[in-house]
Every structure is written in structure tokens, then in C-alpha cells.
Design a protein around this motif. Structure first.
Motif, PDB file in Angstrom:
ATOM      1  N   TYR A 139       1.061  21.844  14.373  1.00 48.40           N
ATOM      2  CA  TYR A 139      -0.038  22.280  14.955  1.00 48.40           C
ATOM      3  C   TYR A 139      -1.532  21.474  14.193  1.00 48.40           C
ATOM      4  O   TYR A 139      -2.685  21.962  15.491  1.00 48.40           O
ATOM      5  CB  TYR A 139      -0.616  23.255  13.812  1.00 48.40           C
ATOM      6  N   ARG A 145      -0.403  26.725  18.623  1.00 46.82           N
ATOM      7  CA  ARG A 145      -1.361  27.636  18.404  1.00 46.82           C
ATOM      8  C   ARG A 145      -1.068  29.158  17.698  1.00 46.82           C
ATOM      9  O   ARG A 145      -0.696  29.668  17.048  1.00 46.82           O
ATOM     10  CB  ARG A 145      -1.986  27.896  19.680  1.00 46.82           C
ATOM     11  N   GLY A 146      -2.514  29.677  17.881  1.00 46.60           N
ATOM     12  CA  GLY A 146      -2.351  31.068  17.208  1.00 46.60           C
ATOM     13  C   GLY A 146      -2.652  30.530  15.425  1.00 46.60           C
ATOM     14  O   GLY A 146      -2.896  29.504  15.152  1.00 46.60           O
ATOM     15  N   PHE A 147      -2.311  31.814  14.715  1.00 43.49           N
ATOM     16  CA  PHE A 147      -2.025  31.747  13.200  1.00 43.49           C
ATOM     17  C   PHE A 147      -0.894  31.210  12.871  1.00 43.49           C
ATOM     18  O   PHE A 147       0.543  31.822  13.279  1.00 43.49           O
ATOM     19  CB  PHE A 147      -1.729  33.055  12.636  1.00 43.49           C
ATOM     20  N   MET A 148      -0.331  30.250  11.952  1.00 42.28           N
ATOM     21  CA  MET A 148       0.408  29.998  11.034  1.00 42.28           C
ATOM     22  C   MET A 148       0.234  29.885   9.774  1.00 42.28           C
ATOM     23  O   MET A 148      -0.718  28.895   9.298  1.00 42.28           O
ATOM     24  CB  MET A 148       0.590  28.865  11.799  1.00 42.28           C
ATOM     25  N   HIS A 149       1.176  30.170   8.868  1.00 45.42           N
ATOM     26  CA  HIS A 149       1.369  29.837   7.289  1.00 45.42           C
ATOM     27  C   HIS A 149       2.795  29.518   6.818  1.00 45.42           C
ATOM     28  O   HIS A 149       3.352  30.147   7.318  1.00 45.42           O
ATOM     29  CB  HIS A 149       1.165  31.940   6.877  1.00 45.42           C
ATOM     30  N   TYR A 175       4.608  37.493   5.633  1.00 43.95           N
ATOM     31  CA  TYR A 175       3.645  36.408   7.011  1.00 43.95           C
ATOM     32  C   TYR A 175       4.567  34.919   6.856  1.00 43.95           C
ATOM     33  O   TYR A 175       4.086  33.993   7.579  1.00 43.95           O
ATOM     34  CB  TYR A 175       2.403  35.893   6.918  1.00 43.95           C
ATOM     35  N   ARG A 176       4.570  34.030   5.592  1.00 43.49           N
ATOM     36  CA  ARG A 176       5.356  32.977   5.553  1.00 43.49           C
ATOM     37  C   ARG A 176       6.572  33.029   5.112  1.00 43.49           C
ATOM     38  O   ARG A 176       7.549  32.112   4.306  1.00 43.49           O
ATOM     39  CB  ARG A 176       4.317  32.116   3.854  1.00 43.49           C
ATOM     40  N   SER A 209       4.490  32.999  15.030  1.00 43.46           N
ATOM     41  CA  SER A 209       4.526  32.168  13.393  1.00 43.46           C
ATOM     42  C   SER A 209       5.235  33.444  11.894  1.00 43.46           C
ATOM     43  O   SER A 209       6.053  33.070  11.605  1.00 43.46           O
ATOM     44  CB  SER A 209       3.449  31.725  12.574  1.00 43.46           C
ATOM     45  N   MET A 210       4.361  34.766  12.598  1.00 35.34           N
ATOM     46  CA  MET A 210       4.624  35.556  11.787  1.00 35.34           C
ATOM     47  C   MET A 210       5.598  36.662  11.456  1.00 35.34           C
ATOM     48  O   MET A 210       6.204  37.194  10.957  1.00 35.34           O
ATOM     49  CB  MET A 210       2.967  36.247  11.096  1.00 35.34           C
ATOM     50  N   ALA A 224       2.345  40.857   8.463  1.00 30.00           N
ATOM     51  CA  ALA A 224       1.511  39.857   8.507  1.00 30.00           C
ATOM     52  C   ALA A 224       0.873  40.558   7.247  1.00 30.00           C
ATOM     53  O   ALA A 224      -0.121  39.307   6.610  1.00 30.00           O
ATOM     54  CB  ALA A 224       0.636  39.990  10.201  1.00 30.00           C
TER      55      ALA A 224
END
Length: 238
Positions: A139, A145-149, A175-176, A209-210, A224
Motif C-alpha cells: 500500500y 489503492r483505495g481503502f485498506m484497513h 471491514y478488517r 480490501s473490504m 464496510a
């Protein structure tokens, strides 16, 4: 009009923070004073912090005063912050019998953990940490890219999940959920491909990711919104 004003205020706030960060980046190393500071304090009582810019020294100075002991996590008045939760086995056994209908003999099988289960749990914890570390590296390099938790620090959850669930169970996560998918038996390569947005991902790169979904292992994906997975899981169980 109100939405426009809020957006403008937010943009100004972001610019102010970015400006301070940029100024600090070109100044000499800041003077940092953390007297009596301890990690558990961040999750407990608030502290008084003062930021100043001395006239004779270019750099940000931060002072935090606290009466908390860094070694013990005990405040000045003797209060234990974030005490460890310890449940006696007899209480856990009673819950297994009342909530899950286990007999006394069936519940007794869970009183101790054998060495093989401990090794498997440790292996899952190691896999989870190494996977999330790799995700973080990719990352930061711009490959994801984008959201990542990430799930760092919560490796015991997938370790217990992998030991308790069966392949036929339907799994709902939040989301994790990278490590939850690993614990459910989803291929690590397919999860990573999904994060990269590749066609070989669990959702052909469209979920990200989510939303790790895998039909073969009944992994129903992450959701999410906070606690959004609970009504879906309850409906599936019903």
C-alpha cells in the motif's frame, strides 16, 4: 449552500494541518518531552498537551504531563487502566452448557488446550501478521489503492476463528477482514490479488480490501459499515 460551507471549512482545516506538517518538516528536529507518558494512557484518561514554538528555538515542542506509571499502567490514585479480563473456567463451562446446550462431559473437553492446537493458533497468528505487513508495504508503495484497513494487533481473533469454524459455516466479517478470510480457508494469493485489483482476486478485483467474498469457503465478505455484518449473520443463522 450549507453543504458547500461545510466542505470549505473541511478544506481549510486540511490545508492548515498540511501547512503545519510542511513547516515542521523543514525545521530542525523538534524537542519532545513525554514525562510520565505510558501507552495505556492513550486509551484511558485524557492528558494535558501544550504545543509551543519558542522564539529562540525553531521547532515544535510538545509537553505531556501525567501521573500514570509507564511500567504498571496504574494511575496516581491507584486505579488500574484497562484491567485484563479473566473469566474463571467454571463460569465459561456454565455458559457453554446454558447457551450452547453442551453436556458437562462435552464442555470438559475445552478445559485445556493441547500443544497441537496451540501451535496451529500460533501459525495462524504469524500468517496473519506477515500478510498484513506485506499489505502495508504494498500500500505504501502505491501497488494497493483505495481503502485498506489492517488487522495488526488482533491476530488472536483469526487464530480462534480458524480453530472453531467449519468449512460449511457461513462467515460474515467487517471491514478488517483480510485475516478472517485467511482463517476461513480463503487462498492468500487470491486475497492479495483482490487487493491489487487483479482478475485472479476473490471478486475479480472488483471488491477490494473490504469485500473479500469466496463461495468455496462460504466467506460472505466484509461489510464496510460498523456492525453492518451482524444483521446479515443473524439472518443467515436463522
Amino acid at each position: 449552500h450549507e453543504f458547500y460551507l461545510r466542505a470549505c471549512r473541511m478544506r481549510v482545516a486540511v490545508l492548515v494541518v498540511a501547512s503545519l506538517a510542511a513547516v515542521n518538516a523543514f525545521l530542525p528536529s523538534p524537542s519532545l518531552n513525554l514525562r510520565g507518558f505510558s501507552a495505556p494512557l492513550a486509551m484511558g484518561k485524557s492528558v494535558n498537551a501544550r504545543f509551543s514554538l519558542p522564539s529562540k528555538q525553531r521547532g515544535l515542542r510538545m509537553t505531556i504531563a501525567s501521573e500514570t506509571s509507564a511500567a504498571s499502567g496504574v494511575t496516581g490514585d491507584g486505579e488500574v487502566m484497562r484491567p485484563r479480563v479473566i473469566t474463571p473456567w467454571e463460569q465459561s463451562k456454565a455458559m457453554l452448557m446454558s447457551n450452547f446446550g453442551l453436556t458437562s462431559e462435552e464442555a470438559d473437553k475445552y478445559e485445556s488446550v493441547n500443544k497441537e492446537d496451540l501451535i496451529q493458533a500460533y501459525a495462524m497468528m504469524q500468517l496473519s501478521r506477515q500478510f498484513e505487513t506485506a499489505c502495508n508495504q504494498q500500500y505504501m508503495q502505491g501497488n494497493i489503492r483505495g481503502f485498506m484497513h489492517l488487522d495488526n494487533g488482533q491476530e488472536t481473533i483469526p487464530a480462534l476463528v480458524s480453530n472453531a469454524i467449519k468449512m460449511g459455516d457461513k462467515k460474515y466479517s467487517y471491514y478488517r477482514e483480510h485475516t478472517h478470510a485467511l482463517a476461513s480457508g480463503v487462498d492468500a494469493g487470491a486475497i492479495m490479488a483482490e487487493l491489487f485489483g487483479k482478475i485472479g482476486g476473490t471478486c475479480k478485483g472488483a471488491g477490494g480490501s473490504m469485500h473479500i467474498f469466496d463461495k468455496a469457503t462460504n466467506m460472505q465478505g466484509g461489510w464496510a459499515l460498523v456492525a453492518e455484518q451482524l444483521p446479515y449473520a443473524a439472518g443467515a443463522a436463522r
